[in-house]
Design a protein around this motif. Sequence first.
Motif, PDB file in Angstrom:
ATOM      1  N   ARG A 203     -12.268 137.463 116.436  1.00  0.00           N
ATOM      2  CA  ARG A 203     -11.327 138.582 116.542  1.00  0.00           C
ATOM      3  C   ARG A 203     -10.032 138.207 117.261  1.00  0.00           C
ATOM      4  O   ARG A 203      -9.170 139.066 117.474  1.00  0.00           O
ATOM      5  N   GLU A 205      -6.388 137.262 117.559  1.00  0.00           N
ATOM      6  CA  GLU A 205      -5.383 137.711 116.596  1.00  0.00           C
ATOM      7  C   GLU A 205      -3.994 137.294 117.076  1.00  0.00           C
ATOM      8  O   GLU A 205      -3.560 137.677 118.167  1.00  0.00           O
ATOM      9  N   THR A 240      -2.433 137.869 112.442  1.00  0.00           N
ATOM     10  CA  THR A 240      -3.586 137.595 111.587  1.00  0.00           C
ATOM     11  C   THR A 240      -4.752 137.184 112.484  1.00  0.00           C
ATOM     12  O   THR A 240      -4.585 136.361 113.387  1.00  0.00           O
ATOM     13  N   SER A 241      -5.919 137.742 112.228  1.00  0.00           N
ATOM     14  CA  SER A 241      -7.101 137.388 113.023  1.00  0.00           C
ATOM     15  C   SER A 241      -7.719 136.090 112.503  1.00  0.00           C
ATOM     16  O   SER A 241      -7.488 135.674 111.355  1.00  0.00           O
ATOM     17  N   ASP A 243     -10.855 135.710 111.823  1.00  0.00           N
ATOM     18  CA  ASP A 243     -11.722 136.102 110.709  1.00  0.00           C
ATOM     19  C   ASP A 243     -10.923 136.248 109.418  1.00  0.00           C
ATOM     20  O   ASP A 243     -11.388 135.872 108.335  1.00  0.00           O
ATOM     21  N   ARG A 244      -9.723 136.822 109.503  1.00  0.00           N
ATOM     22  CA  ARG A 244      -8.887 136.973 108.318  1.00  0.00           C
ATOM     23  C   ARG A 244      -8.451 135.604 107.787  1.00  0.00           C
ATOM     24  O   ARG A 244      -8.402 135.386 106.568  1.00  0.00           O
ATOM     25  N   ILE A 245      -8.133 134.674 108.693  1.00  0.00           N
ATOM     26  CA  ILE A 245      -7.798 133.316 108.257  1.00  0.00           C
ATOM     27  C   ILE A 245      -8.975 132.699 107.508  1.00  0.00           C
ATOM     28  O   ILE A 245      -8.797 132.068 106.451  1.00  0.00           O
ATOM     29  N   SER A 247     -11.214 134.229 105.811  1.00  0.00           N
ATOM     30  CA  SER A 247     -11.299 134.860 104.491  1.00  0.00           C
ATOM     31  C   SER A 247     -10.250 134.294 103.541  1.00  0.00           C
ATOM     32  O   SER A 247     -10.541 134.019 102.367  1.00  0.00           O
ATOM     33  N   ILE A 248      -9.022 134.109 104.033  1.00  0.00           N
ATOM     34  CA  ILE A 248      -7.953 133.579 103.184  1.00  0.00           C
ATOM     35  C   ILE A 248      -8.283 132.158 102.728  1.00  0.00           C
ATOM     36  O   ILE A 248      -8.152 131.813 101.544  1.00  0.00           O
ATOM     37  N   GLU A 251     -11.103 132.255 100.199  1.00  0.00           N
ATOM     38  CA  GLU A 251     -10.613 132.743  98.905  1.00  0.00           C
ATOM     39  C   GLU A 251      -9.870 131.645  98.152  1.00  0.00           C
ATOM     40  O   GLU A 251     -10.084 131.452  96.940  1.00  0.00           O
ATOM     41  N   ASP A 294       0.116 136.820 107.435  1.00  0.00           N
ATOM     42  CA  ASP A 294      -0.869 136.569 106.380  1.00  0.00           C
ATOM     43  C   ASP A 294      -0.286 135.690 105.278  1.00  0.00           C
ATOM     44  O   ASP A 294      -0.951 134.766 104.779  1.00  0.00           O
ATOM     45  N   ARG A 298      -1.583 132.009 103.981  1.00  0.00           N
ATOM     46  CA  ARG A 298      -1.976 131.733 102.595  1.00  0.00           C
ATOM     47  C   ARG A 298      -1.143 130.593 102.003  1.00  0.00           C
ATOM     48  O   ARG A 298      -1.682 129.700 101.334  1.00  0.00           O
TER      49      ARG A 298
END
Length: 308
Positions: A203, A205, A240-241, A243-245, A247-248, A251, A294, A298
Motif C-alpha cells: 500500500r 503510494e 501509484t501504489s 500493488d497497482r504497479i 498489476s500494471i 498486465e 500510472d 505503464r
Amino acid sequence: MSLSAERILVTGGAGFVGSHLVERLLADGHDVRVVDDLSNGNETWLPDEVELVTGDLADPEIAAEAITADLDLVVHLAADKDASRDDIAQFQSNTTLTETVLDRMEAVGLDRIAFTSSSTVYGEAPRPTPEDFAPLEPISIYGAGKLAEESLLSVYGHSHGFTVWTFRFANVVGPRLRGAVVPDFIEKLRADPDHLEILGNGRQEKSYLHIEDCVDAMLHVIEHTDDPVNTVNLGTRTTTSVDRIASIVAEEMGVDPDRSYTGGDRGWTGDVPKMRLSIEKLAALGWEPTRSSDEAIRAATRELLTEL
C-alpha cells in the motif's frame, strides 16, 4: 537563463537519468562532457560524440580533468543512489563528492550548477509537499545526505556568487532504470510468473515521473529561473501504489501471479511509504508533466520489457 549551444558537464552522465539528459542536451545543440566511474552507469548508453572522463570524481585529479574553465554549466548527478542503504559511509561519500565538485568549480571560475536532490529530504511530510515545507526531517541516510548537499550548495549560491538549481525528484522511471520497483517486478515475474513477492504491505503510494518529462522539466527550470538558489520539486499530481504497479507490470507481461508481502508499512528502513510532491511552483513556471503517475509506470514497463 538561456541554454544556447553551451558546453556542459554531466557528472554521473552514463547512468539512468544522466544518459537521457546527455541525449537531450546533444539534440538541443550543446557540447557535452561526461564524468562517471561507471559503477552505476553504462558506457554503451552514451552517444559516440560525448567526451567521457572515466573515474571517481571525488579524486581531485579526476575532478581537475573533468571540471575545466571552458565549461558553462555543471549538472551534478553523480552519487551513490541506493536509497535503501542505512550506512553512514553513503552520507560521507556523497557529501564529499559534492564538496569536491564545488571546490573545483570555484577554483576555475565556474559558477552555475544544477543538482539532483530527492523527495527524501522531506521525510514523512504532509502531502502534497511544497518546497517551503519545514522543518525538513529526513528519515534515511540517503535523504540526510541529499539535504546536507543542498545546504552546501545554498552556501555557494548565497555567499560565493554561484547560481544553483536544486531539483527534488519524485520517483523517476523509464528505459535504463535499474534497482527499482518496476525492473525488480519484471525480473521476479520472468523468473516465476506465478508468484510475486512485494516488499512491505503493497500500500506504499508515491508519485512516479517518466524520464522524458524529468529531463524536460529540468531544462525548463534552468531556462526560466536565475535566483542564486532555485529549488523546485519535479513530480506529477498523481500517485501509484506498489500493488497497482504490480498489476500494471503483470498486465503488460500477460501473467496473473499470486502475491506475498514481507510486511510492515514500508519496504526498507528509511522508506517513506506515502509521497506526493506539490508541483505548483513548477506549474507557475509554465511546465506540466505529460503523463500521470500510472501512465509513467505503464510506459516504463513497456520500455523496460524490451531491454531487460
